[in-house]
Motif scaffolding. Structure first.
Motif, PDB file in Angstrom:
ATOM      1  N   ALA A   3      -5.285   2.258   0.927  1.00  0.00           N
ATOM      2  CA  ALA A   3      -6.160   1.182   1.402  1.00  0.00           C
ATOM      3  C   ALA A   3      -7.620   1.623   1.304  1.00  0.00           C
ATOM      4  O   ALA A   3      -8.489   0.859   0.874  1.00  0.00           O
ATOM      5  CB  ALA A   3      -5.815   0.832   2.844  1.00  0.00           C
ATOM      6  N   ARG A   4      -7.872   2.829   1.711  1.00  0.00           N
ATOM      7  CA  ARG A   4      -9.229   3.361   1.669  1.00  0.00           C
ATOM      8  C   ARG A   4      -9.780   3.402   0.249  1.00  0.00           C
ATOM      9  O   ARG A   4     -10.919   3.034  -0.011  1.00  0.00           O
ATOM     10  CB  ARG A   4      -9.235   4.775   2.251  1.00  0.00           C
ATOM     11  N   ARG A  44       3.792   8.308   2.281  1.00  0.00           N
ATOM     12  CA  ARG A  44       3.251   8.178   3.647  1.00  0.00           C
ATOM     13  C   ARG A  44       1.727   8.136   3.677  1.00  0.00           C
ATOM     14  O   ARG A  44       1.132   8.411   4.705  1.00  0.00           O
ATOM     15  CB  ARG A  44       3.717   9.341   4.526  1.00  0.00           C
ATOM     16  N   ARG A  45       1.107   7.850   2.540  1.00  0.00           N
ATOM     17  CA  ARG A  45      -0.351   7.817   2.528  1.00  0.00           C
ATOM     18  C   ARG A  45      -0.874   6.409   2.283  1.00  0.00           C
ATOM     19  O   ARG A  45      -1.857   6.220   1.565  1.00  0.00           O
ATOM     20  CB  ARG A  45      -0.873   8.773   1.456  1.00  0.00           C
ATOM     21  N   ALA A  46      -0.231   5.428   2.863  1.00  0.00           N
ATOM     22  CA  ALA A  46      -0.643   4.036   2.696  1.00  0.00           C
ATOM     23  C   ALA A  46      -2.109   3.832   3.071  1.00  0.00           C
ATOM     24  O   ALA A  46      -2.848   3.117   2.396  1.00  0.00           O
ATOM     25  CB  ALA A  46       0.241   3.127   3.551  1.00  0.00           C
ATOM     26  N   ARG A  47      -2.520   4.480   4.147  1.00  0.00           N
ATOM     27  CA  ARG A  47      -3.906   4.302   4.597  1.00  0.00           C
ATOM     28  C   ARG A  47      -4.885   4.825   3.579  1.00  0.00           C
ATOM     29  O   ARG A  47      -5.985   4.300   3.429  1.00  0.00           O
ATOM     30  CB  ARG A  47      -4.116   5.005   5.934  1.00  0.00           C
ATOM     31  N   LEU A  48      -4.479   5.883   2.882  1.00  0.00           N
ATOM     32  CA  LEU A  48      -5.367   6.423   1.859  1.00  0.00           C
ATOM     33  C   LEU A  48      -5.491   5.402   0.731  1.00  0.00           C
ATOM     34  O   LEU A  48      -6.583   5.158   0.224  1.00  0.00           O
ATOM     35  CB  LEU A  48      -4.820   7.744   1.318  1.00  0.00           C
ATOM     36  N   ALA A 104      -3.841  -8.172   3.461  1.00  0.00           N
ATOM     37  CA  ALA A 104      -4.366  -7.270   4.484  1.00  0.00           C
ATOM     38  C   ALA A 104      -5.654  -7.729   5.147  1.00  0.00           C
ATOM     39  O   ALA A 104      -5.965  -7.296   6.251  1.00  0.00           O
ATOM     40  CB  ALA A 104      -4.554  -5.877   3.883  1.00  0.00           C
ATOM     41  N   TYR A 152       0.847  -1.189   0.000  1.00  0.00           N
ATOM     42  CA  TYR A 152       0.000   0.000   0.000  1.00  0.00           C
ATOM     43  C   TYR A 152       0.884   1.242   0.000  1.00  0.00           C
ATOM     44  O   TYR A 152       0.611   2.216  -0.694  1.00  0.00           O
ATOM     45  CB  TYR A 152      -0.915  -0.002   1.227  1.00  0.00           C
ATOM     46  N   GLY A 153       1.922   1.191   0.804  1.00  0.00           N
ATOM     47  CA  GLY A 153       2.818   2.335   0.902  1.00  0.00           C
ATOM     48  C   GLY A 153       3.491   2.639  -0.426  1.00  0.00           C
ATOM     49  O   GLY A 153       3.631   3.806  -0.798  1.00  0.00           O
ATOM     50  N   ARG A 210       0.301  -5.817   2.280  1.00  0.00           N
ATOM     51  CA  ARG A 210       0.932  -5.027   3.331  1.00  0.00           C
ATOM     52  C   ARG A 210       2.415  -4.973   3.065  1.00  0.00           C
ATOM     53  O   ARG A 210       2.945  -5.743   2.268  1.00  0.00           O
ATOM     54  CB  ARG A 210       0.696  -5.662   4.693  1.00  0.00           C
ATOM     55  N   SER A 238     -10.705   0.004  -0.872  1.00  0.00           N
ATOM     56  CA  SER A 238     -11.924  -0.514  -0.246  1.00  0.00           C
ATOM     57  C   SER A 238     -13.160   0.127  -0.866  1.00  0.00           C
ATOM     58  O   SER A 238     -14.244  -0.443  -0.839  1.00  0.00           O
ATOM     59  CB  SER A 238     -11.900  -0.271   1.258  1.00  0.00           C
TER      60      SER A 238
END
Length: 110
Positions: free
Chosen positions: A41-42, A35-39, A65, A24-25, A59, A45
């Motif tokens: 992932a979002r 640094r927006r790995a969470r984005l 994940a 993701y990163g 991951r 989804s």
DNA sequence: GCGGTGACTGACA
DNA sequence: CTGTCAGCCACCG
């Protein structure tokens, strides 16, 4: 943030070649959003495009994940194996040092 | 506005 | 090898 960021992330995912994977990163970084790995992932989804190779995103440690045993987990593992990627214990064969030399870039799989 | 919640990560124990 | 933990950030009640 907005649609533009999501689009760039989707483009980065679509750019992952068959038989290869990325974290993701990494996807976020390639989309110009470090640094927006969470984005990333979002965005995945929320994605609806059936042609998106979302299963090639893992991951940072090479694990899938989704929680083991979940629907998403099984489907991702199956899709990866379908294109020749070795998935063992919910994890993709990592770039173990002893192999050739520069497979650290992306994890190709025999 | 505030706190909880993730398809996350890197560092450290 | 497993576990914490602090950053991280969009979303939701």
């Amino acid at each position: 943030m907005g649609v533009a960021d999501a689009e760039r992330i989707l483009a980065a995912v679509r750019a992952i070649p068959r038989g290869q994977v990325a974290s993701y990163g990494e996807v976020a970084r390639r989309a110009g959003l470090p640094r927006r790995a969470r984005l990333a992932a979002r965005v995945l989804s929320a994605n609806t495009d059936p042609s998106l190779p979302w299963h090639r995103v893992l991951r940072a440690d090479g694990r899938i994940a989704f929680p083991e045993g979940s629907h998403g987990f099984r489907e991702q593992a199956q899709r990866l194996r379908a294109e020749g990627v070795a998935v063992v214990g919910g994890r993709v064969r990592a770039p173990t040092r002893q192999g050739s030399d520069l497979d650290a870039e992306l994890w190709a799989t025999p």
